[in-house]
Enzyme design. Structure first.
Site, PDB file in Angstrom:
ATOM      1  CB  VAL A  83      -0.937   0.022   1.224  1.00 35.09           C
ATOM      2  CG1 VAL A  83      -1.812   1.260   1.212  1.00 35.09           C
ATOM      3  CG2 VAL A  83      -1.792  -1.238   1.275  1.00 35.09           C
ATOM      4  CB  CYS A  84       0.556   4.346   0.140  1.00 31.12           C
ATOM      5  SG  CYS A  84       0.822   6.124  -0.048  1.00 31.12           S
TER       6      CYS A  84
END
Length: 313
Positions: A43-44
């Site tokens: 994620v991210c």
């Protein structure tokens, strides 16, 4: 895998530390599950680390990953400099100023990081609450995204320094430019597994065209999906949400605008689409183990673990 918010004594943890930790987590899951090539989700800001590790595995001829999914994750960091608001914080002139600060200022607390993200949308995330809560005395309505936001995450001093260097050099966008454990990783467009990249239509942190660029960098075996809401709302969006929608298009070769113009819009959350995609790349269903962990990696406690109870600001 265990997640924890770093304390002051962890300020020496840098990108290499996190790469080593994720590598160790891969090995542990392989040993416990008996599966050689794992489904992987990043994620991210964790995505560059996981993609770098995937390129390292490939350079060694190891197949430890069966598929890779990236949420709201820009891999071409030069694109971040063009992001309204965020671009000011990754601009080279700002970095020149930061370099003159004492090293003790390199640590970013959870509160400071939360303020940074709020400053990217001040009308919605600062002044709206200042007027409603402070001036008018209203209590914010219960909202799943606010609960997510309350779980702040800090950044160690060394990781902050390493990430600034990573943004400046943009190694994933240049074949052979990134090294992991002293080894040049392969061109990420030649990774020998399928990938799935999710962007968010109204993302103010990682605008979806920069995330679409990540899908292009991963090559023809990448499926790009565009969720219909923001950075967090796109991920925290369970099936059955009547307001949710997403876009798909198998052709990642065109511009972001052309991709969206020719994309297919679907109702509901993208999670069902992802589950089907992931299922096609999985083996047969097996019975769940009777106990968690293994002899070599015994369970340390019930989920979600003990570190979640630490308050680190």
């Amino acid at each position: 895998m265990v997640f924890r918010n770093p304390r002051l004594e962890h300020d020496h943890w840098g990108m290499e530390t996190y790469i080593e930790a994720i590598d160790a987590a891969f090995r542990a899951v392989q040993e416990i599950s008996g599966v050689e090539d794992l489904h992987t989700i990043a994620v991210c800001g964790a995505a560059p680390i996981v993609v770098g590790l995937a390129g390292y595995y490939a350079a060694l001829g190891q197949r430890n990953i069966g598929s890779m999914t990236l949420f709201v994750a820009p891999l071409d960091t030069f694109g971040m400099t063009e992001t309204p608001g965020l671009g000011s914080f990754v601009d080279s002139k700002f970095h020149d100023t930061v370099k003159r600060w004492p090293a003790s200022k390199d640590r970013v607390s959870a509160d400071e990081l939360a303020l940074l993200f709020a400053m990217l949308r001040p009308n919605d995330l600062i002044w709206n609450y200042w007027v409603s809560n402070y001036l008018l005395g209203k209590q914010p309505a219960a909202f799943d995204v606010l609960h997510w936001n309350a779980d702040g995450t800090g950044m160690t001093a060394q990781f902050n320094r390493d990430f600034r260097k990573f943004v400046d050099e943009n190694p994933l966008a240049q074949s052979g430019a990134m090294t992991v454990k002293g080894t040049s990783i392969i061109d990420i467009s030649k990774l020998d597994f399928d990938s799935y990249v999710i962007g968010a239509a109204s993302d103010h942190i990682c605008p979806w065209p920069t995330v679409y660029r990540s899908a292009q960098m991963l090559g023809e075996r990448c499926q790009f999906v565009l969720g219909g809401s923001g950075h967090i709302q796109t991920i925290v969006c369970p099936p059955g949400n009547s307001k949710a929608s997403y876009f798909t298009n198998p052709d990642n070769s065109s511009s972001p605008e052309e991709w969206l113009r020719t994309a297919t819009r679907s109702e509901d959350t993208w999670w069902d689409h992802f589950s089907a995609w992931c299922g096609k790349r999985s083996g047969s269903m097996v019975a769940a183990p009777s106990t968690p962990g293994s002899t070599r990696h015994p369970s340390l406690g019930k989920a979600p673990g003990t570190y979640v109870f630490e308050k680190v600001r």
